[in-house]
Design a protein around this motif. Structure first.
Motif, PDB file in Angstrom:
ATOM      1  N   ALA A  25      -4.332   4.672  -8.451  1.00  0.00           N
ATOM      2  CA  ALA A  25      -3.770   3.865  -7.371  1.00  0.00           C
ATOM      3  C   ALA A  25      -3.497   4.703  -6.125  1.00  0.00           C
ATOM      4  O   ALA A  25      -3.784   4.284  -5.005  1.00  0.00           O
ATOM      5  CB  ALA A  25      -2.483   3.196  -7.836  1.00  0.00           C
ATOM      6  N   ARG A  26      -2.959   5.917  -6.321  1.00  0.00           N
ATOM      7  CA  ARG A  26      -2.549   6.702  -5.161  1.00  0.00           C
ATOM      8  C   ARG A  26      -3.731   7.095  -4.274  1.00  0.00           C
ATOM      9  O   ARG A  26      -3.683   6.858  -3.061  1.00  0.00           O
ATOM     10  CB  ARG A  26      -1.769   7.947  -5.631  1.00  0.00           C
ATOM     11  CG  ARG A  26      -1.225   8.758  -4.487  1.00  0.00           C
ATOM     12  CD  ARG A  26      -0.127   9.710  -4.906  1.00  0.00           C
ATOM     13  NE  ARG A  26       0.545  10.198  -3.720  1.00  0.00           N
ATOM     14  CZ  ARG A  26       0.178  11.314  -3.083  1.00  0.00           C
ATOM     15  NH1 ARG A  26      -0.797  12.043  -3.558  1.00  0.00           N
ATOM     16  NH2 ARG A  26       0.809  11.694  -1.994  1.00  0.00           N
ATOM     17  N   PRO A  27      -4.806   7.664  -4.835  1.00  0.00           N
ATOM     18  CA  PRO A  27      -5.939   8.010  -3.955  1.00  0.00           C
ATOM     19  C   PRO A  27      -6.528   6.804  -3.241  1.00  0.00           C
ATOM     20  O   PRO A  27      -6.864   6.894  -2.061  1.00  0.00           O
ATOM     21  CB  PRO A  27      -6.960   8.617  -4.921  1.00  0.00           C
ATOM     22  CG  PRO A  27      -6.176   9.061  -6.088  1.00  0.00           C
ATOM     23  CD  PRO A  27      -5.017   8.143  -6.203  1.00  0.00           C
ATOM     24  N   ILE A  28      -6.589   5.669  -3.922  1.00  0.00           N
ATOM     25  CA  ILE A  28      -7.136   4.475  -3.274  1.00  0.00           C
ATOM     26  C   ILE A  28      -6.245   4.065  -2.111  1.00  0.00           C
ATOM     27  O   ILE A  28      -6.712   3.807  -1.002  1.00  0.00           O
ATOM     28  CB  ILE A  28      -7.281   3.319  -4.288  1.00  0.00           C
ATOM     29  CG1 ILE A  28      -8.359   3.672  -5.309  1.00  0.00           C
ATOM     30  CG2 ILE A  28      -7.625   2.015  -3.579  1.00  0.00           C
ATOM     31  CD1 ILE A  28      -8.519   2.649  -6.413  1.00  0.00           C
ATOM     32  N   VAL A  57       0.843  -1.200   0.000  1.00  0.00           N
ATOM     33  CA  VAL A  57       0.000   0.000   0.000  1.00  0.00           C
ATOM     34  C   VAL A  57       0.883   1.257   0.000  1.00  0.00           C
ATOM     35  O   VAL A  57       0.609   2.232  -0.700  1.00  0.00           O
ATOM     36  CB  VAL A  57      -0.948   0.000   1.219  1.00  0.00           C
ATOM     37  CG1 VAL A  57      -1.757   1.276   1.259  1.00  0.00           C
ATOM     38  CG2 VAL A  57      -1.875  -1.199   1.167  1.00  0.00           C
ATOM     39  N   ALA A  58       1.961   1.205   0.793  1.00  0.00           N
ATOM     40  CA  ALA A  58       2.864   2.353   0.859  1.00  0.00           C
ATOM     41  C   ALA A  58       3.485   2.630  -0.511  1.00  0.00           C
ATOM     42  O   ALA A  58       3.579   3.786  -0.931  1.00  0.00           O
ATOM     43  CB  ALA A  58       3.959   2.099   1.896  1.00  0.00           C
ATOM     44  N   PHE A  59       3.871   1.554  -1.205  1.00  0.00           N
ATOM     45  CA  PHE A  59       4.474   1.759  -2.526  1.00  0.00           C
ATOM     46  C   PHE A  59       3.468   2.353  -3.505  1.00  0.00           C
ATOM     47  O   PHE A  59       3.813   3.148  -4.372  1.00  0.00           O
ATOM     48  CB  PHE A  59       5.040   0.438  -3.073  1.00  0.00           C
ATOM     49  CG  PHE A  59       6.392   0.128  -2.517  1.00  0.00           C
ATOM     50  CD1 PHE A  59       7.525   0.726  -3.057  1.00  0.00           C
ATOM     51  CD2 PHE A  59       6.532  -0.729  -1.445  1.00  0.00           C
ATOM     52  CE1 PHE A  59       8.768   0.452  -2.530  1.00  0.00           C
ATOM     53  CE2 PHE A  59       7.775  -0.998  -0.913  1.00  0.00           C
ATOM     54  CZ  PHE A  59       8.897  -0.406  -1.447  1.00  0.00           C
ATOM     55  N   LEU A  60       2.194   1.966  -3.342  1.00  0.00           N
ATOM     56  CA  LEU A  60       1.167   2.541  -4.206  1.00  0.00           C
ATOM     57  C   LEU A  60       0.897   3.998  -3.839  1.00  0.00           C
ATOM     58  O   LEU A  60       0.502   4.800  -4.688  1.00  0.00           O
ATOM     59  CB  LEU A  60      -0.136   1.741  -4.086  1.00  0.00           C
ATOM     60  CG  LEU A  60      -0.111   0.303  -4.591  1.00  0.00           C
ATOM     61  CD1 LEU A  60      -1.478  -0.333  -4.423  1.00  0.00           C
ATOM     62  CD2 LEU A  60       0.313   0.267  -6.051  1.00  0.00           C
ATOM     63  N   ALA A  61       1.105   4.346  -2.563  1.00  0.00           N
ATOM     64  CA  ALA A  61       0.725   5.683  -2.101  1.00  0.00           C
ATOM     65  C   ALA A  61       1.818   6.726  -2.316  1.00  0.00           C
ATOM     66  O   ALA A  61       1.529   7.917  -2.401  1.00  0.00           O
ATOM     67  CB  ALA A  61       0.362   5.633  -0.618  1.00  0.00           C
ATOM     68  N   ALA A  62       3.072   6.291  -2.380  1.00  0.00           N
ATOM     69  CA  ALA A  62       4.157   7.269  -2.471  1.00  0.00           C
ATOM     70  C   ALA A  62       4.219   7.848  -3.883  1.00  0.00           C
ATOM     71  O   ALA A  62       4.174   7.109  -4.870  1.00  0.00           O
ATOM     72  CB  ALA A  62       5.482   6.623  -2.109  1.00  0.00           C
TER      73      ALA A  62
END
Lengths: 259, 272, 261
Positions: free
Chosen positions: B116-119, B101-106
């Motif tokens: 991907a980031r907002p999710i 999740v962190a990799f998708l959020a950074a």
């Protein structure tokens, strides 16, 4: 003005920083205190206003005994001694004016100082000092926005607004470039002359001391080993104070400018 | 704002202008009134007789709690083992789920900024908003009571914690190192392994151990809602009003928490 | 042949393999002690599905009165607890700073902080509910107590890190101890303290949703009831509201903290 007798400071762990120092500084005299790091210069001036508690001996300023007095009396005595610091020691998040007025804290009550309600005479004096130190119009800047030289000028204003009889100056130029150092020393000399203050200036830079003061005291391992005018400070004497070094040799002039 | 003004022909100085001073006093007034108002609303239904009774109740309670019934300790080893397992396994699961999740959020590593980031950020904030105890409450209703509900509750809460701190670390990585790896012709995956991972590994390990320490503390109480561990025993003793047993359990919780905090501090100091 | 492999994390092979096998053994034991009732689980998954489905159609209406009462209690509790806790944390924090406080006061304040920080809020809530009766007052006191521990610890750390030269300079001007605090210490720690107070407001709101489970008022009680009645639509509505408020609060406090630098 300042009379020190038998002043001794032994730190916990047995380091003897000062060993029975006797010293008199008359009103109007600017005295430089020189000596290697660890000789006790800083301890000496901090023992005068008891930021460091002396182990033995007496300090008298302007007819008042500083040593042995209680908390209240010590505060009254500290009002008569302005202190100027090496790294300026301004309260960085306060404005220039608040820093200068903090020199009056010994004179105003707690609530007045908390609400920043200083007497108008103090504010007038603060503006006068800022003008004199070349900081006109800077009163509302925050201290951390100033350059080194400007900060030290604020530090000088803070010390002088106390209306002191004695200035304790700890390495005023150690963090400044050569030109600013000279300007700050000149300002100190002029202000001391104007107000006939006694002053002790700790200083590393022997050449700078020679240029500006009438009297030099050399400290080594907590003892006074030299006391006289700058002319009497010979190379032999410097060796006595600092240890062996070729005092005659000096760097080429070109380097001197950039040093 | 500070201010210097001319008053009666003399230069005066005040820290703030008259208007700023007024505004500040007004803000304080509003703030205090607001808090008083909150106090009133909050206590609308408070029964003050019970409140005035509190010192006596406290004395009474202390009287009942002392002396502790140490024999109950023999019943606590199993639940303590469960507590530690819930925290440890929950943390592991939380890391496994939280790291992707962190990799998708950074911003620096996300495959798509728009989707991907907002999710991922939504997952992180949802997980963070809801305490492990509420997750446990929910999972006990769904899965039935037991250690499993506790493990998943701890994991669900840890996702947000690990995810947030890790993605912040990922966004603060040194761009020039990544650039250098990219310049060698590395693929996306190779960039992660050689560019990002070495930079965030110490932070990652630190975060994990820190969260483990928090999770130990949280898992001691998960049993209150039925999710196993020492909290279950605590709940039973409290409802039976067996206060001498409660004292022993408090002591057990205190020691467990302090030991885990000590271990975590030591390990983190070693990593950094 | 010159082989190369990356250096292992633990240099000593005995320690390394000991560590790995220890970890594996622990994992096996731990996983083995997790008892799973598969029949119950299969049944639960269905219920889980309906719960997840509930998020698609949360029900804010049927229990609107209870929900709004719960949130008002939680929010007022949070505000009062943060205000009380922050104000009380100032003397405790000063007392817990080794450079400002004498040893007996230091010991007392540090012990208070440790007590407040080691016990989970909900345990404190159980005790306070016993003493003060059910309701948000007990919850407020719980949160205030936790706030004191949190804020005082961080304040004490900041105070121990202040620049001593500034303190010395103010003291040298003949200032009293109280004036030294106001002129040399407060300016150095104030901005961060205000920022942390706002952060703690966030945390207190989140915690206020939990301590209701043991009767300390707030939205937690409403939430608990909705679980007991299997009203997942209402549960979903409450959880969504909590997430929304936390998000809004985090966004708002982020802006305020940025303005404080």
């Amino acid at each position: 003005m300042l009379t020190i007798r038998g002043l001794t400071k032994t730190y916990r762990g047995g380091d003897r920083a000062l060993d029975s120092v006797d010293l008199d500084v008359p009103a109007g005299q600017l005295m430089a205190l020189i000596g290697p790091s660890g000789a006790g210069k800083s301890t000496l001036i901090r023992c005068v206003n008891r930021l460091v508690e002396p182990t033995a001996g007496s300090v008298e300023v302007d007819g008042t005994m500083v040593t042995g007095s209680g908390t209240g009396a010590l505060r009254l005595a500290r009002r008569r001694m302005g202190m100027i610091f090496q790294e300026y020691a301004l309260v960085e998040r306060l404005s220039v004016m608040e820093n200068v007025l903090s020199g009056r804290l010994g004179y105003v009550g707690f609530w007045a100082s908390w609400l920043r309600r200083f007497p108008q005479t103090d504010v007038d004096e603060a503006f006068r000092l800022l003008d004199r130190a070349g900081l006109t119009g800077m009163q509302d800047k925050r201290a951390d926005q100033l350059s080194g030289g400007q900060r030290q000028r604020v530090g000088i204003c803070r010390a002088l607004i106390q209306n002191p009889a004695l200035l304790l100056v700890d390495e005023p130029t150690a963090s400044l470039d050569p030109k600013t150092s000279r300007q700050i020393m000149r300002l100190l000399v002029e202000l001391c002359a104007e107000r006939s203050l006694a002053a002790i200036v700790n200083i590393h830079d022997v050449a700078l001391a020679r240029m500006f003061v009438q009297r030099i005291v050399g400290l080594r391992a907590g003892r006074i080993v030299f006391d006289g005018p700058p002319e009497a400070l010979t190379d032999a004497m410097l060796t006595e104070i600092y240890g062996e070094e070729d005092w005659a040799a000096s760097a080429p002039p070109a380097d001197d400018e950039t040093a | 704002m500070p201010n210097s003004e001319l008053s009666q022909g003399r230069i005066g100085w005040q820290r703030r202008t008259g208007r700023a001073r007024l505004a500040i006093w007004f803000a304080w007034l509003v703030g205090v009134l607001f808090i008083v108002q909150c106090w009133d609303i909050m206590n609308a239904e408070t029964i003050w007789d019970f409140v005035w009774d509190a010192p006596q109740q406290a004395g009474d309670l202390l009287g009942r709690m002392w002396p502790p019934r140490w024999s109950v300790l023999n019943r606590l080893w199993g639940p303590l083992w469960d507590t530690i397992n819930m925290a440890t396994l929950g943390t592991l699961l939380g890391i496994v789920l939280g790291a992707p999740v962190a990799f998708l959020a950074a911003r620096t590593t996300t495959p798509s900024l728009l989707i991907a980031r907002p999710i991922a950020l939504l997952i992180i904030v949802s997980s963070r908003s809801i305490n492990a105890l509420i997750w446990a409450l929910l999972l006990v209703t769904i899965l039935g009571p037991g250690v499993l509900a506790g493990i998943i509750a701890i994991a669900l809460r840890s996702i947000g914690f690990v995810g947030k701190l890790l993605y912040e670390a990922l966004e603060e990585t040194d761009a020039s190192q990544i650039e250098a790896i990219t310049a060698t012709g590395a693929t996306r995956g190779q960039r992660l392994i050689f560019g990002f991972l070495p930079q965030i590994m110490p932070v990652f390990a630190g975060i994990s151990v820190y969260r483990w320490d928090i999770n130990i503390r949280e898992s001691t109480v998960l049993g209150l809602v039925g999710a196993g561990g020492i909290g279950l025993q605590l709940n039973a003793s409290v409802s039976r009003l067996a206060w001498p047993e409660v004292t022993v359990m408090f002591a057990a919780i205190l020691v467990t928490v302090i030991v885990s905090e000590y271990v975590s501090a030591k390990v983190r100091a070693h990593i950094i | 042949m010159n082989g190369w492999a990356p250096a292992p994390l633990i240099a000593n092979p005995w320690a390394r393999w000991g560590f790995y096998s220890g970890a594996a053994l622990y994992l096996m034991l731990a996983l083995g002690s997790v008892q799973v009732n598969w029949a119950r689980l299969a049944e639960g998954l269905k219920r889980g599905g309906s719960f997840v489905g509930a998020f698609a159609h949360p029900d804010f209406v049927s229990r609107a009165a209870e929900i709004s009462e719960g949130f008002i209690e939680s929010l007022t509790m949070t505000v009062v607890a943060t205000a009380v806790g922050v104000v009380l944390a100032i003397p405790v924090g000063i007392g817990a700073a080794r450079n400002l406080a004498p040893l007996p006061i230091y010991g007392f304040c540090r012990a208070l902080i440790a007590l407040s920080r080691t016990f989970p809020e909900i345990i404190i809530a159980i005790l306070l509910v016993k003493m003060f009766g059910f309701g948000p007052l007990a919850g407020m006191l719980t949160l205030a107590f936790a706030t004191i521990g949190f804020m005082a610890k961080l304040l004490a750390e900041d105070l121990e890190d202040i620049d001593e030269a500034q303190v010395e300079a103010i003291r040298a001007s003949g200032a009293s101890a109280a004036q030294v605090l106001v002129y040399a210490v407060q300016p150095q720690v104030m901005a961060r303290f205000v920022g942390l107070s706002i952060y703690r407001l966030d945390i207190n709101f989140r915690e206020s949703a939990v301590i209701g489970i043991v009767g300390a008022g707030g939205i937690g009680a409403t939430l608990n009831t909705s679980f007991d009645r299997y009203e997942f639509d209402t549960t979903a509505a409450i959880l969504l509201l909590i997430i929304g408020i936390v998000m809004a609060a985090e966004y708002g406090s982020g802006i305020i903290r940025k303005r404080l630098q």
